[in-house]
Design a protein around this motif. Structure first.
Motif, PDB file in Angstrom:
ATOM      1  N   PHE B   3       0.503  -1.128   0.090  1.00 50.87           N
ATOM      2  CA  PHE B   3      -0.125   0.129   0.075  1.00 50.87           C
ATOM      3  C   PHE B   3       0.484   1.373  -0.506  1.00 50.87           C
ATOM      4  O   PHE B   3       0.574   2.350   0.756  1.00 50.87           O
ATOM      5  CB  PHE B   3      -0.943   0.019   0.947  1.00 50.87           C
ATOM      6  CG  PHE B   3      -2.566   0.591   0.856  1.00 50.87           C
ATOM      7  CD1 PHE B   3      -2.811   0.704   0.028  1.00 50.87           C
ATOM      8  CD2 PHE B   3      -2.624   1.810   1.495  1.00 50.87           C
ATOM      9  CE1 PHE B   3      -4.496   1.743  -0.335  1.00 50.87           C
ATOM     10  CE2 PHE B   3      -3.462   2.847   1.347  1.00 50.87           C
ATOM     11  CZ  PHE B   3      -3.942   2.675   0.189  1.00 50.87           C
ATOM     12  N   HIS B   4       1.977   1.021  -0.961  1.00 51.81           N
ATOM     13  CA  HIS B   4       2.558   2.450  -1.172  1.00 51.81           C
ATOM     14  C   HIS B   4       2.807   2.350  -2.624  1.00 51.81           C
ATOM     15  O   HIS B   4       2.513   1.227  -3.255  1.00 51.81           O
ATOM     16  CB  HIS B   4       3.328   2.499  -0.484  1.00 51.81           C
ATOM     17  CG  HIS B   4       4.795   1.837  -0.504  1.00 51.81           C
ATOM     18  ND1 HIS B   4       4.762   0.615   0.096  1.00 51.81           N
ATOM     19  CD2 HIS B   4       5.738   1.625  -0.718  1.00 51.81           C
ATOM     20  CE1 HIS B   4       5.655  -0.195   0.420  1.00 51.81           C
ATOM     21  NE2 HIS B   4       6.864   0.101  -0.250  1.00 51.81           N
ATOM     22  N   LEU B   5       3.814   3.059  -3.101  1.00 53.49           N
ATOM     23  CA  LEU B   5       3.888   2.854  -4.751  1.00 53.49           C
ATOM     24  C   LEU B   5       4.827   1.867  -4.963  1.00 53.49           C
ATOM     25  O   LEU B   5       6.249   2.237  -4.425  1.00 53.49           O
ATOM     26  CB  LEU B   5       4.440   4.900  -5.379  1.00 53.49           C
ATOM     27  CG  LEU B   5       2.945   5.575  -4.870  1.00 53.49           C
ATOM     28  CD1 LEU B   5       3.376   6.490  -5.681  1.00 53.49           C
ATOM     29  CD2 LEU B   5       2.025   4.969  -5.496  1.00 53.49           C
ATOM     30  N   VAL B  65      -5.754   2.734  -9.904  1.00 57.51           N
ATOM     31  CA  VAL B  65      -4.597   3.597  -9.029  1.00 57.51           C
ATOM     32  C   VAL B  65      -3.458   4.209 -10.152  1.00 57.51           C
ATOM     33  O   VAL B  65      -3.171   5.044  -9.879  1.00 57.51           O
ATOM     34  CB  VAL B  65      -3.676   2.810  -8.382  1.00 57.51           C
ATOM     35  CG1 VAL B  65      -2.850   3.251  -7.655  1.00 57.51           C
ATOM     36  CG2 VAL B  65      -4.524   1.872  -6.833  1.00 57.51           C
ATOM     37  N   PRO B 245      -1.705  13.338   4.463  1.00 59.67           N
ATOM     38  CA  PRO B 245      -2.308  12.506   4.914  1.00 59.67           C
ATOM     39  C   PRO B 245      -3.701  11.549   3.618  1.00 59.67           C
ATOM     40  O   PRO B 245      -3.744  10.741   3.304  1.00 59.67           O
ATOM     41  CB  PRO B 245      -3.083  12.376   5.744  1.00 59.67           C
ATOM     42  CG  PRO B 245      -2.361  13.831   6.157  1.00 59.67           C
ATOM     43  CD  PRO B 245      -1.533  14.430   5.053  1.00 59.67           C
ATOM     44  N   ALA B 246      -4.089  12.462   2.932  1.00 63.83           N
ATOM     45  CA  ALA B 246      -4.855  12.286   2.067  1.00 63.83           C
ATOM     46  C   ALA B 246      -4.834  11.663   0.657  1.00 63.83           C
ATOM     47  O   ALA B 246      -5.683  11.374   0.023  1.00 63.83           O
ATOM     48  CB  ALA B 246      -5.124  13.800   1.739  1.00 63.83           C
ATOM     49  N   ARG B 247      -3.375  11.738   0.530  1.00 65.26           N
ATOM     50  CA  ARG B 247      -3.151  10.885  -0.784  1.00 65.26           C
ATOM     51  C   ARG B 247      -3.073   9.483  -0.503  1.00 65.26           C
ATOM     52  O   ARG B 247      -3.869   8.715  -1.289  1.00 65.26           O
ATOM     53  CB  ARG B 247      -1.351  10.921  -0.806  1.00 65.26           C
ATOM     54  CG  ARG B 247      -0.487  10.472  -1.416  1.00 65.26           C
ATOM     55  CD  ARG B 247       1.044  10.773  -1.804  1.00 65.26           C
ATOM     56  NE  ARG B 247       1.032  12.500  -1.445  1.00 65.26           N
ATOM     57  CZ  ARG B 247       1.262  12.711  -2.863  1.00 65.26           C
ATOM     58  NH1 ARG B 247       0.664  12.645  -3.380  1.00 65.26           N
ATOM     59  NH2 ARG B 247       0.917  14.072  -2.276  1.00 65.26           N
ATOM     60  N   ALA B 248      -3.071   8.970   0.401  1.00 65.03           N
ATOM     61  CA  ALA B 248      -3.280   7.049   0.525  1.00 65.03           C
ATOM     62  C   ALA B 248      -5.604   7.234   0.528  1.00 65.03           C
ATOM     63  O   ALA B 248      -5.379   5.916  -0.291  1.00 65.03           O
ATOM     64  CB  ALA B 248      -2.824   6.672   2.147  1.00 65.03           C
ATOM     65  N   PHE B 249      -6.104   8.322   1.030  1.00 66.22           N
ATOM     66  CA  PHE B 249      -7.323   8.333   0.709  1.00 66.22           C
ATOM     67  C   PHE B 249      -7.810   8.266  -0.754  1.00 66.22           C
ATOM     68  O   PHE B 249      -8.133   6.908  -0.715  1.00 66.22           O
ATOM     69  CB  PHE B 249      -7.929   9.255   1.168  1.00 66.22           C
ATOM     70  CG  PHE B 249      -9.774   9.276   1.739  1.00 66.22           C
ATOM     71  CD1 PHE B 249     -10.329   8.606   0.892  1.00 66.22           C
ATOM     72  CD2 PHE B 249      -9.717  10.590   2.525  1.00 66.22           C
ATOM     73  CE1 PHE B 249     -11.513   8.589   1.026  1.00 66.22           C
ATOM     74  CE2 PHE B 249     -10.886  10.207   2.108  1.00 66.22           C
ATOM     75  CZ  PHE B 249     -11.819   9.543   1.317  1.00 66.22           C
ATOM     76  N   TRP B 251      -5.439   6.409  -2.758  1.00 70.01           N
ATOM     77  CA  TRP B 251      -4.758   5.309  -3.304  1.00 70.01           C
ATOM     78  C   TRP B 251      -5.677   4.557  -3.290  1.00 70.01           C
ATOM     79  O   TRP B 251      -6.408   3.794  -3.800  1.00 70.01           O
ATOM     80  CB  TRP B 251      -3.863   4.955  -2.573  1.00 70.01           C
ATOM     81  CG  TRP B 251      -2.920   6.081  -2.956  1.00 70.01           C
ATOM     82  CD1 TRP B 251      -2.240   6.965  -4.150  1.00 70.01           C
ATOM     83  CD2 TRP B 251      -1.432   6.064  -2.276  1.00 70.01           C
ATOM     84  NE1 TRP B 251      -1.250   7.708  -3.583  1.00 70.01           N
ATOM     85  CE2 TRP B 251      -0.467   6.681  -3.023  1.00 70.01           C
ATOM     86  CE3 TRP B 251      -0.955   4.910  -1.182  1.00 70.01           C
ATOM     87  CZ2 TRP B 251       1.238   7.101  -2.558  1.00 70.01           C
ATOM     88  CZ3 TRP B 251       0.086   5.744  -0.693  1.00 70.01           C
ATOM     89  CH2 TRP B 251       0.929   6.724  -1.474  1.00 70.01           C
ATOM     90  N   TYR B 252      -6.659   4.732  -1.840  1.00 71.46           N
ATOM     91  CA  TYR B 252      -7.654   3.776  -1.478  1.00 71.46           C
ATOM     92  C   TYR B 252      -8.951   3.784  -2.345  1.00 71.46           C
ATOM     93  O   TYR B 252      -9.226   2.440  -2.413  1.00 71.46           O
ATOM     94  CB  TYR B 252      -7.927   4.084   0.165  1.00 71.46           C
ATOM     95  CG  TYR B 252      -8.903   2.980   0.328  1.00 71.46           C
ATOM     96  CD1 TYR B 252      -8.593   1.686   0.691  1.00 71.46           C
ATOM     97  CD2 TYR B 252     -10.018   3.625   0.383  1.00 71.46           C
ATOM     98  CE1 TYR B 252      -9.753   0.710   1.134  1.00 71.46           C
ATOM     99  CE2 TYR B 252     -11.809   2.299   0.872  1.00 71.46           C
ATOM    100  CZ  TYR B 252     -11.182   0.729   0.125  1.00 71.46           C
ATOM    101  OH  TYR B 252     -11.948  -0.057   0.605  1.00 71.46           O
ATOM    102  N   TYR B 255      -7.976   1.724  -5.731  1.00 74.95           N
ATOM    103  CA  TYR B 255      -7.506   0.441  -5.538  1.00 74.95           C
ATOM    104  C   TYR B 255      -8.864  -0.641  -4.463  1.00 74.95           C
ATOM    105  O   TYR B 255      -9.388  -1.424  -6.273  1.00 74.95           O
ATOM    106  CB  TYR B 255      -6.945   0.244  -3.725  1.00 74.95           C
ATOM    107  CG  TYR B 255      -6.978  -1.003  -3.010  1.00 74.95           C
ATOM    108  CD1 TYR B 255      -6.146  -2.259  -3.833  1.00 74.95           C
ATOM    109  CD2 TYR B 255      -7.309  -1.185  -2.248  1.00 74.95           C
ATOM    110  CE1 TYR B 255      -6.203  -3.791  -3.274  1.00 74.95           C
ATOM    111  CE2 TYR B 255      -7.404  -2.755  -1.323  1.00 74.95           C
ATOM    112  CZ  TYR B 255      -7.021  -3.298  -2.184  1.00 74.95           C
ATOM    113  OH  TYR B 255      -6.941  -4.644  -1.949  1.00 74.95           O
ATOM    114  N   ALA B 267     -16.429   5.170  -1.215  1.00 71.40           N
ATOM    115  CA  ALA B 267     -14.780   5.889  -1.168  1.00 71.40           C
ATOM    116  C   ALA B 267     -14.910   6.928  -2.296  1.00 71.40           C
ATOM    117  O   ALA B 267     -14.038   7.363  -2.548  1.00 71.40           O
ATOM    118  CB  ALA B 267     -14.088   4.414  -1.402  1.00 71.40           C
TER     119      ALA B 267
END
Lengths: 402, 331
Positions: B3-5, B65, B245-249, B251-252, B255, B267
């Motif tokens: 769950f990272h690039l 993604v 922190p919104a970056r991973a949001f 991504w989710y 995904y 989502a």
């Protein structure tokens, strides 16, 4: 992107599950009987390699290779089975890693096993009435006894968690009053049960007092042997910076916020407000921050598992958590309405395992304020994000210091 | 668990970023903003030559993604062109059974055939330059409409200068049904669009933060770089706290769409709402952090501000998305 843990982890999950099914059967045990059961269970779980994974076997740990995914599976399964995890508190989270890295063999022998088994409870002796955010300004003094065998300690420490039943303290004291402030501090371990130590509970704004709250400690010629000094004299500031690196990343902390948010939605429903468009909008606004926090914890976990540096985002998690906690508090206060005019059952006792109405949210409403102070105040977090995360120049008042 | 690039995903972003740095510097954006074109062929072609327009083709080995990562960088640069629409149209046509529509696939994937989005709004980007419109018909199906006969384009003064819009209406047009009303892909394409708008907003908000931090290190007042002052430092910390922190949001949300998770539509709505708010706050905070220079046309922050206005309104405002999210959650 892939949020599954993989086959190996799922196989391992099966093992943990069958172990728990057999090994954790508390039945109706209470009090001392339950305490003994937990102790025996922790020993077995450690023998299996599930608990105290960072701690060498000779000190009572299970000495496992770093594997954040397995560690996460263990947390999830133990939590599902409501089985006891490791002993908590500052002893485990702060002292144990420090001793493992900086302690003498004697100190490790004396303290590690008894700390992880819960016989020794540690208070943190960092903050003082005059030293909060500026921790390196501590004034509690320690001087060598004339024969050089003991440190004699005088001064005051404050905001010590578990202070009511702590047996020992790890503390920062000033030993070289003439040195620059960061270089005049020594890290000492101290037995709290001695005549030179007086402890007093601090009553919090929640009304909470008694044994479960924070304590302050007064030292009047308290003593500790020189052998209980950790690291070199005058280097205590740097000793205290040692942190737990082993399997540190967890997805659990984000779930805590998520659970709190789910309860907020339930509160809106209980209070008959969940169809109110304004309430729905505010809920969804808050949930945006909750989701950002949750998926960032996945990101941190994934980086940690791969041994990669996630960058500045890790500096932001505490502030994001506390800021979101404030938003939750504000909406909860709106939702409970007049129920907030009376204090919840057990207010101030620290006991919350009783039937309580919507006014139980007063605990969170007030407690969220504590979160923006404890463990690095929010304005300090903003400085850390700005300076370490964004590379902005240090504040003038601080830039003279190293 | 990943769950990272990946290095491959990072290199996609690097390629897009490098291409836009070469082909879409601020001077070009300034020139474009002051002429009457709704499309910039040079930067578009450079971007399309990277061969990334097919990320949403089902067997490409990539997905939303990667599409989000590309749109994020386009947002950073305030790139011109209907990139979000192009990626979605390629994905929709590739997933459709309509052979007539599939005849466009080669040109769409190469980027020589330009597609734009005409869903839920009469305001359409690059309307006079697009050959195809991805639109929803009256029955609620998803169609590919050909430019030309039956398409009426009325020019407007567009607030967003990087992706100018015109008012478009459809009469007796030549069109191809990609998915009939009620087909799950109709909503899935809308959800994917929400995620890509959120990704564009993420990139734009990141740009605003980076530019503000850079300026705060250089600008001197009271004999100090202004970034030393806590008042500004804390504002900048909050910009970063909003964006990173919104970056991973994002991504989710992407995904979840790729994996077909049950919460993917919600989502997407939540990500669109949250990132639109973040982008709005970031552009405002950036201009405030800069002081006078930020308020000038010449400095250029206004392009990102304008783009945040467009992203916010596009396919439903944050409050509208939150209302949907509340319904989807069954509150």
């Amino acid at each position: 992107m892939d949020l599954s843990y993989g086959e190996d982890a799922e196989r391992f999950r099966g093992e943990v599950r069958s172990f728990l099914k057999e090994a954790w059967q508390p039945g109706g045990a209470r009090g001392a009987e339950l305490a003994e059961l937990i102790r025996a269970f922790r020993r077995r779980a450690t023998d299996q390699g599930y608990l105290y994974r960072a701690i060498p076997r000779q000190y009572g740990g299970s000495q496992q290779p770093v594997d954040v995914v397995r560690a996460q599976v263990i947390r999830e399964e133990f939590s599902k089975a409501r089985a006891p995890m490791e002993v908590g508190g500052n002893g485990m989270s702060m002292l144990v890693p420090t001793l493992l890295e900086r302690g003498t063999d004697e100190q490790k022998d004396l303290f590690l096993r008894k700390t992880i088994e819960g016989d020794y409870v540690w208070g943190q002796g960092y903050s003082e009435p005059g030293s909060g955010s500026d921790l390196a300004s501590v004034r509690t003094r320690a001087e060598l006894s004339p024969d050089g065998s003991k440190w004699i300690i005088n001064g005051q420490k404050i905001w010590t968690s578990q202070g009511g039943y702590a047996t020992h303290m790890f503390m920062l004291v000033r030993t070289e009053p003439d040195a620059p402030k960061h270089d005049g501090i020594t890290y000492l371990l101290l037995d709290l049960n001695q005549p030179g130590v007086t402890r007093r509970p601090i009553r919090q704004m929640t009304g909470e007092g008694g044994r479960n709250t924070f304590y302050e400690f007064f030292f009047d010629n308290a003593e500790t042997p020189v052998s209980l000094q950790v690291g070199e004299r005058g280097k205590g500031w740097y000793v205290s910076r040692t942190t737990l690196k082993h399997e540190r990343a967890t997805i659990g902390s984000a779930d805590g916020l998520g659970r709190q948010f789910s309860k907020l939605v339930e509160l809106a429903q209980e209070m008959g407000r969940s169809k109110d468009p304004i309430v729905r909008d505010r809920l969804a606004q808050i949930e945006g921050a909750v989701m950002a926090h949750r998926y960032t914890s996945f990101r941190l976990f994934s980086c940690n598992a791969a041994g990669e540096d996630p960058g500045p985002v890790q500096l932001m998690m505490k502030l994001l958590l506390t800021e979101t906690g404030h938003e939750i508090a504000l909406l909860a206060q709106e939702l409970i309405g007049e129920a907030g005019l009376t204090e919840p059952a057990g207010a101030g006792s620290g006991q919350t395992n009783m039937a309580r109405g919507p006014n139980k949210w007063l605990d969170q409403i007030m407690g969220s304020l504590g979160n923006s102070i404890a463990g690095g105040a929010s304005n300090i977090q903003r400085n850390i994000i700005g300076e370490r995360g964004l590379g902005l120049p240090r504040d003038l008042a601080l830039s003279a210091e190293k | 668990m990943q769950f990272h690039l990946t290095p491959e995903q990072v290199s996609i972003q690097d390629a897009v970023r490098g291409t836009l740095a070469d082909n879409w510097p601020m001077e070009r954006l300034h020139q474009f903003a002051d002429n009457d074109q709704d499309f910039d062929p040079q930067s578009w072609n450079a971007l399309m030559e990277l061969g990334l327009a097919g990320v949403l083709v089902p067997d490409s080995g990539m997905g939303l993604v990667e599409a989000a990562l590309i749109c994020e960088v386009a947002g950073e640069a305030a790139a011109s062109g209907p990139l979000i629409a192009q990626l979605l149209t390629v994905g929709a046509v590739a997933a459709s059974d309509n052979e007539d529509a599939k005849a466009f696939l080669e040109g769409l994937t190469a980027g020589t055939t330009v597609a734009t989005l005409a869903i839920d709004s009469e305001f359409v980007q690059a309307a006079s330059s697009a050959a195809l419109f991805l639109a929803r018909d009256e029955a609620g199906g998803l169609r590919l409409i050909e430019a030309g006969e039956g398409v009426t384009i009325e020019p407007v003064a567009s607030t967003d200068r990087s992706r100018p819009v015109a008012k478009v209406s459809f009469g007796a047009v030549k069109s191809h049904v990609l998915f009939p009303a009620g087909h799950p892909m109709v909503d899935r394409i809308r959800d994917a669009a929400l995620v890509l708008i959120a990704a564009d907003a993420l990139g734009g908000a990141q740009h605003c933060t980076d530019v503000s931090v850079g300026y705060a290190k250089e600008r001197v007042q009271f004999d100090q770089p202004i970034g030393r002052f806590q008042g500004l430092k804390h504002q900048l910390a909050h910009m970063a706290l909003d964006v990173e922190p919104a970056r991973a949001f994002v991504w989710y949300a992407a995904y979840a769409w790729d994996a077909g998770l049950e919460d993917a539509p919600r989502a997407a709505a939540m990500a669109k709402a949250h990132l639109s708010e973040v982008y709005t706050r970031s552009t405002r905070a950036a201009i405030a952090a800069h002081g006078g220079i930020g308020y000038t046309w010449e400095y250029g922050l206004n392009y990102w501000f304008r783009r945040s206005v467009a992203n916010r309104a596009w396919l439903g405002s944050p409050a509208e998305q939150r209302q949907r999210a509340a319904e989807l959650a069954g509150w």
